[in-house]
Design a protein around this motif. Sequence first.
Motif, mmCIF file in Angstrom:
data_model
loop_
_atom_site.group_PDB
_atom_site.id
_atom_site.type_symbol
_atom_site.label_atom_id
_atom_site.label_comp_id
_atom_site.label_asym_id
_atom_site.label_seq_id
_atom_site.Cartn_x
_atom_site.Cartn_y
_atom_site.Cartn_z
ATOM 1 N N ARG A 1 0.869 -1.185 0.000
ATOM 2 C CA ARG A 1 0.000 0.000 0.000
ATOM 3 C C ARG A 1 0.901 1.229 0.000
ATOM 4 N NH1 ARG A 1 -2.521 -0.684 5.580
ATOM 5 N NH2 ARG A 1 -0.326 -1.248 5.920
ATOM 6 N N ILE A 2 0.830 2.020 -1.063
ATOM 7 C CA ILE A 2 1.758 3.130 -1.241
ATOM 8 C C ILE A 2 0.990 4.434 -1.420
ATOM 9 C CG2 ILE A 2 3.585 4.093 -2.678
ATOM 10 C CD1 ILE A 2 4.458 1.317 -3.400
ATOM 11 N N LEU A 3 1.435 5.463 -0.707
ATOM 12 C CA LEU A 3 0.932 6.811 -0.905
ATOM 13 C C LEU A 3 1.939 7.570 -1.758
ATOM 14 C CD1 LEU A 3 -1.004 9.177 -0.303
ATOM 15 C CD2 LEU A 3 0.380 9.642 1.752
ATOM 16 N N ASP A 4 1.499 8.034 -2.923
ATOM 17 C CA ASP A 4 2.309 8.880 -3.790
ATOM 18 C C ASP A 4 1.990 10.324 -3.406
ATOM 19 O OD1 ASP A 4 3.720 10.125 -5.788
ATOM 20 O OD2 ASP A 4 2.784 9.057 -7.445
ATOM 21 N N ALA A 5 2.824 10.908 -2.552
ATOM 22 C CA ALA A 5 2.569 12.215 -1.954
ATOM 23 C C ALA A 5 3.143 13.309 -2.842
ATOM 24 C CB ALA A 5 3.187 12.283 -0.562
ATOM 25 N N GLY A 6 2.261 14.028 -3.519
ATOM 26 C CA GLY A 6 2.686 14.977 -4.539
ATOM 27 C C GLY A 6 2.822 14.275 -5.872
ATOM 28 N N CYS A 7 1.765 13.567 -6.258
ATOM 29 C CA CYS A 7 1.832 12.653 -7.415
ATOM 30 C C CYS A 7 1.855 13.365 -8.755
ATOM 31 C CB CYS A 7 0.664 11.672 -7.369
ATOM 32 S SG CYS A 7 -0.965 12.439 -7.558
ATOM 33 N N GLY A 8 1.481 14.653 -8.793
ATOM 34 C CA GLY A 8 1.488 15.371 -10.062
ATOM 35 C C GLY A 8 0.603 14.724 -11.095
ATOM 36 N N SER A 9 1.121 14.568 -12.302
ATOM 37 C CA SER A 9 0.350 13.988 -13.399
ATOM 38 C C SER A 9 0.358 12.467 -13.402
ATOM 39 C CB SER A 9 0.863 14.512 -14.743
ATOM 40 O OG SER A 9 2.237 14.192 -14.914
ATOM 41 N N GLY A 10 1.004 11.847 -12.415
ATOM 42 C CA GLY A 10 0.879 10.414 -12.200
ATOM 43 C C GLY A 10 1.848 9.480 -12.883
ATOM 44 N N THR B 1 -2.373 5.135 -3.788
ATOM 45 C CA THR B 1 -3.184 6.330 -3.583
ATOM 46 C C THR B 1 -2.316 7.528 -3.923
ATOM 47 O OG1 THR B 1 -4.535 5.345 -1.843
ATOM 48 C CG2 THR B 1 -4.421 7.746 -1.900
ATOM 49 N N GLY B 2 -2.856 8.473 -4.678
ATOM 50 C CA GLY B 2 -2.103 9.662 -5.034
ATOM 51 C C GLY B 2 -2.754 10.916 -4.487
ATOM 52 N N ILE B 3 -1.936 11.827 -3.957
ATOM 53 C CA ILE B 3 -2.446 13.122 -3.513
ATOM 54 C C ILE B 3 -1.601 14.227 -4.127
ATOM 55 C CG2 ILE B 3 -3.415 12.285 -1.346
ATOM 56 C CD1 ILE B 3 -0.939 13.433 0.076
ATOM 57 N N ASP B 4 -2.230 15.366 -4.342
ATOM 58 C CA ASP B 4 -1.524 16.540 -4.836
ATOM 59 C C ASP B 4 -2.329 17.769 -4.447
ATOM 60 O OD1 ASP B 4 0.908 16.806 -7.059
ATOM 61 O OD2 ASP B 4 -0.383 18.571 -6.971
ATOM 62 N N ALA B 5 -1.635 18.887 -4.233
ATOM 63 C CA ALA B 5 -2.332 20.123 -3.893
ATOM 64 C C ALA B 5 -2.968 20.782 -5.104
ATOM 65 C CB ALA B 5 -1.369 21.098 -3.227
ATOM 66 N N ASP C 1 -7.201 6.067 -7.447
ATOM 67 C CA ASP C 1 -7.464 6.708 -6.152
ATOM 68 C C ASP C 1 -6.623 7.977 -6.059
ATOM 69 O OD1 ASP C 1 -8.041 7.412 -3.576
ATOM 70 O OD2 ASP C 1 -7.209 5.605 -2.649
ATOM 71 N N LEU C 2 -7.228 9.109 -6.421
ATOM 72 C CA LEU C 2 -6.552 10.407 -6.445
ATOM 73 C C LEU C 2 -7.342 11.399 -5.611
ATOM 74 C CD1 LEU C 2 -5.817 10.533 -10.281
ATOM 75 C CD2 LEU C 2 -4.123 10.097 -8.482
ATOM 76 N N GLN D 1 -4.725 15.968 -14.973
ATOM 77 C CA GLN D 1 -3.780 15.324 -15.891
ATOM 78 C C GLN D 1 -3.551 13.863 -15.489
ATOM 79 O OE1 GLN D 1 -2.238 16.769 -18.689
ATOM 80 N NE2 GLN D 1 -3.696 18.422 -18.312
ATOM 81 N N ALA D 2 -3.473 13.618 -14.188
ATOM 82 C CA ALA D 2 -3.274 12.245 -13.706
ATOM 83 C C ALA D 2 -4.469 11.362 -14.038
ATOM 84 C CB ALA D 2 -3.024 12.258 -12.198
ATOM 85 N N ARG D 3 -5.671 11.896 -13.899
ATOM 86 C CA ARG D 3 -6.863 11.099 -14.211
ATOM 87 C C ARG D 3 -6.908 10.731 -15.692
ATOM 88 N NH1 ARG D 3 -9.127 14.873 -10.483
ATOM 89 N NH2 ARG D 3 -9.653 13.841 -8.505
ATOM 90 N N GLN D 4 -6.483 11.632 -16.535
ATOM 91 C CA GLN D 4 -6.447 11.320 -17.960
ATOM 92 C C GLN D 4 -5.478 10.182 -18.243
ATOM 93 O OE1 GLN D 4 -5.814 14.828 -20.405
ATOM 94 N NE2 GLN D 4 -7.139 16.074 -19.094
#
Length: 256
Positions: free
Chosen positions: A59-68, A82-86, A103-104, A93-96
């Motif tokens: 289980r990994i949190l990509d903290a500041g995932c940007g465009s993924g 799981t990805g988070i970004d401010a 999970d963003l 862009q990541a969803r595309q």
Amino acid sequence: MAHMSTMPEDHVETANPSPLNDYDRMAEGYAAENETSLLNAYYERPAMLELAGNVAGRRILDAGCGSGPLFAELRDRGAIITGIDASAGMLEQARQRLGADADLQVADLAGPLPFPDEAFDDVIASLVLHYLEDWGPTLAELRRVLRPGGRLLISIDHPFSVVLFQHMAGKRPKYFETRSRTEEWVMGGQTVQMKFWNRPLHAMTEAFAAAGFRISVISEPPFVPEARDVFPEELREFEPTRTRFLCFLFFVLEAS
């Protein structure tokens, strides 16, 4: 990430400045640059994946995932991401890239995170901590959401490279202080003022220890071999045996 011209540290903003670090405005351009650049695609991202190792089932949190792009690589290797970004623009862009089921979430690393305690086996903070002046609350939150023995993988501007480039530009930076710098980036036709916080190596390691982390790896990795074929001009002066340069610094930390 591409470094543009550095402004003086005492740079004064105009009366009506544009927002600093406005990733929403340059999201599309930044995503395109990140996809194929020497520093991201052929240096930072491969190094981070090498440090992550076998992530299947983790289980990994990509903290500041940007465009993924890192999210996609880790997911392909079997991780539960799981990805988070401010920046909502960067998450679009990541969803595309990743699809509607990824999970963003919008979340700011400077504040509380929307996850329970011990939710993750690993947290990856790729080129994001240097946007923060105070690491204490952020590292405490990242420690909270990690299980005991979990890992925090970090890449950040190398403190020595920042000082070197500023000296080469005729400045006299104060290495032993935590200090800000401002750069102008041009991405996809958009010009954005970017603010970073530089700190000495000892301040980094002291912050890690105060948050309950133990350093297991410090890495200054090489670029990948194929970079020479893709960027012959940029790497023309590098001898065949020289594959490292001062740019980013990497840590693997273990949660105590």
